[in-house]
Motif scaffolding. Sequence first.
Motif, short mmCIF file in Angstrom:
data_model
loop_
_atom_site.label_atom_id
_atom_site.label_comp_id
_atom_site.label_asym_id
_atom_site.label_seq_id
_atom_site.Cartn_x
_atom_site.Cartn_y
_atom_site.Cartn_z
N ALA A 322 0.83 -1.22 0.00
CA ALA A 322 0.00 0.00 0.00
C ALA A 322 0.86 1.26 0.00
O ALA A 322 1.97 1.26 -0.54
N GLY A 323 0.37 2.33 0.64
CA GLY A 323 0.93 3.66 0.44
C GLY A 323 2.34 3.85 0.98
O GLY A 323 2.65 3.43 2.09
N VAL A 324 3.19 4.48 0.17
CA VAL A 324 4.55 4.84 0.63
C VAL A 324 4.80 6.33 0.53
O VAL A 324 5.83 6.82 0.97
N THR A 325 3.85 7.07 -0.07
CA THR A 325 3.93 8.53 0.00
C THR A 325 2.61 9.02 0.58
O THR A 325 1.59 8.33 0.47
N THR A 326 2.65 10.20 1.16
CA THR A 326 1.40 10.75 1.69
C THR A 326 1.31 12.25 1.40
O THR A 326 2.27 13.00 1.60
N LEU A 327 0.12 12.62 0.95
CA LEU A 327 -0.22 14.03 0.80
C LEU A 327 -1.14 14.32 1.98
O LEU A 327 -2.28 13.85 2.04
N TRP A 328 -0.61 15.05 2.96
CA TRP A 328 -1.33 15.27 4.23
C TRP A 328 -2.46 16.29 4.06
O TRP A 328 -2.46 17.05 3.09
N PRO A 329 -3.38 16.35 5.02
CA PRO A 329 -4.50 17.29 4.90
C PRO A 329 -4.05 18.73 4.62
O PRO A 329 -4.63 19.42 3.77
N VAL A 341 1.43 21.71 -5.07
CA VAL A 341 1.58 20.51 -4.25
C VAL A 341 0.32 19.64 -4.28
O VAL A 341 0.39 18.42 -4.22
N VAL A 342 -0.86 20.27 -4.43
CA VAL A 342 -2.12 19.51 -4.48
C VAL A 342 -2.12 18.53 -5.65
O VAL A 342 -2.77 17.49 -5.61
N THR A 367 16.28 16.84 -10.11
CA THR A 367 15.04 17.42 -9.60
C THR A 367 14.17 17.90 -10.76
O THR A 367 14.67 18.50 -11.70
N ASP A 368 12.88 17.61 -10.67
CA ASP A 368 11.88 18.03 -11.66
C ASP A 368 11.98 17.32 -13.01
O ASP A 368 11.14 17.53 -13.87
N GLY A 407 7.23 9.62 -13.24
CA GLY A 407 7.06 10.67 -12.24
C GLY A 407 8.26 11.57 -12.14
O GLY A 407 9.27 11.38 -12.83
N SER A 408 8.14 12.59 -11.29
CA SER A 408 9.28 13.48 -11.00
C SER A 408 9.19 13.91 -9.55
O SER A 408 8.11 13.87 -8.95
N LEU A 409 10.34 14.30 -9.01
CA LEU A 409 10.39 14.78 -7.62
C LEU A 409 10.76 16.25 -7.64
O LEU A 409 11.67 16.65 -8.38
N ASP A 410 10.08 17.06 -6.82
CA ASP A 410 10.48 18.47 -6.79
C ASP A 410 11.52 18.67 -5.68
O ASP A 410 11.89 17.73 -4.96
N ALA A 411 11.99 19.91 -5.54
CA ALA A 411 13.09 20.17 -4.61
C ALA A 411 12.69 19.90 -3.16
O ALA A 411 13.54 19.66 -2.30
N ASP A 412 11.39 19.92 -2.87
CA ASP A 412 10.93 19.65 -1.49
C ASP A 412 10.62 18.17 -1.27
O ASP A 412 10.10 17.80 -0.23
N GLY A 413 10.87 17.35 -2.29
CA GLY A 413 10.65 15.91 -2.13
C GLY A 413 9.23 15.46 -2.44
O GLY A 413 8.88 14.32 -2.16
N TYR A 414 8.41 16.34 -3.01
CA TYR A 414 7.05 15.92 -3.42
C TYR A 414 7.14 15.15 -4.72
O TYR A 414 7.89 15.53 -5.63
N LEU A 415 6.36 14.08 -4.80
CA LEU A 415 6.37 13.22 -5.98
C LEU A 415 5.18 13.56 -6.87
O LEU A 415 4.03 13.60 -6.40
#
Length: 525
Positions: A322-329, A341-342, A367-368, A407-415
């Motif tokens: 299951a999930g290995v990344t999370t987009l928090w509330p 980020v959304v 990055t990116d 996919g790509s990762l940004d400088a803050d680690g968002y996928l």
Amino acid sequence: MTTTTGDARSIGLGAQGLPIERLADILRQRVAATPTKVALRENSGDTSFAELDARSSQFAQALLAAGVKAGDRVAMVCANDRYFVEFMFGATKMGAIPAPINLRLVPAELRGVLSVCEPTLLYVGAGCEALMPAPGDIPGLQTLLDTAGYEKLIAGHSTDDPGYQAGASECQLIQFSSGTTGQPKGIMLSGRNFSAALTGVADRVDIDENAIAMAPVPFFHITGLVLALTAINKGSILLLKMPAGPADLIRLLVEEGVTHAVGVPTLIQMISQSPAAKDADWSKLKYFVYGGAPMPRPAITAATEVLECGLIQGYGMTETTAGVTTLWPEDHLPQPGRDRVVGSVGRPMDGVEIRIVDPATGRVVQTDERGEVQIRGPWVTQGYFNRPEETAAALVGDGWLRTGDGGSLDADGYLYLHDRIKDMIVSGGENVYPAEIESVLSAHPDIAEVGVIGIPSHKWGESPHAVVVPKPGSHPTEVDIIAWSRENMAHFKCPVSVSFVGALPRNPSGKILKRALREGVAELP
Ligand code: AMP
């Protein structure tokens, strides 16, 4: 670029504060802590942790008495009911490997899945009777059980846990996916994998002994299963009432006081589009976790407006438990300068490593930059049951899992996910593999060649579409092909539309050019 966040605290703790090394530890620790608390809530009544523990031990003892040995597979086709939970814990208490199977398959598909895991026992639960094979039909299968047979098998056996202590990396459960080849593959998940999956989100969403958790998605898929295990680990009530539709789901969530829910994007979309959702009292619902398929941005906005709870998006695969990344509330809310980020699937959980690799060169990109998402960490499967070649192809260089997702990762680690490298279609939360549909459709007497692609669907996210080259002199119709598909495949895999062409676009090595097919279909009136 490679990213990993935080420290590597990825061992789940059970109700007694001890590390979880195997599936049965979850129930063993929980029953020691709160035996009389309600574990499962069904229309037929409640089951306490002590009852769940006792009956699962009886099943374990019955398996031993029937000669089932550690490492043997025991399969089940079963709804989200207490038998599912009992069967899973019972099997692992004596060392057998439970293999839950999608109850929407047709008999030929079920036979294919069973031939992969070669179980000694098959349980076919209530509502799935049509899938019961004839005795002797499946090679190696010694015991066939329906619910009455299951009750008879466990009756009179001791309620003592046989106490099998699986090693942390031993296979504890097999989940199935069809994969790019169209052949079913059994993904082996270990105690270590489940232990990791019980950290992360579970530790940050106040899920505890006062919580009521619901997964209106099947436990034979990893997202539903992890929610069930989380609820049991935390001593929450696991609600096993299945809704009849979106309005009924809203009613259940509200009337049953559900505090934590998990679902696929289409489910959240159905809820937020339902008029009943606007007037519902969402005050009990704390978190709704979703994932498994892309969620369009307007749908995320609509959900944040309707559901007054924390929305958490997860990205992962069955291969990553299951999930290995999370987009928090907080990432779902508009924030100046961080709005994009959304559109991401969030950041890796503690202990998960993600890198983006150029699939052509194997080089880790910057990055990116776009490439294939690869994942490493204790969440990742050790491979596919009895499929060493496919395992070697999926797990490359030092434990990195190839996801087939672009996919790509940004400088803050968002996928951010882009095009899939694999051709998979996600329809209403079910993965559908074009190769599998193509191989079934190729057997149609009037089809010379066929290519299957996903087309956008308002209701299901994506749906399969078949591009068919008829055999010379034959004139199959769309209706005819769809009807034929329905006889031979689970409904969610069947094409919803068919177009006819003289030839399929192919590359020099003969592979169907799916991109050209998609462009061709987009141009159709
Ligand atoms: P499964 O093994 O059934 O869990 O399917 C895994 C696949 O679902 C991934 O490889 C992705 O292609 C897709 N997927 C999972 N989570 C997400 C998500 N949050 N957004 C978009 N696609 C997703």
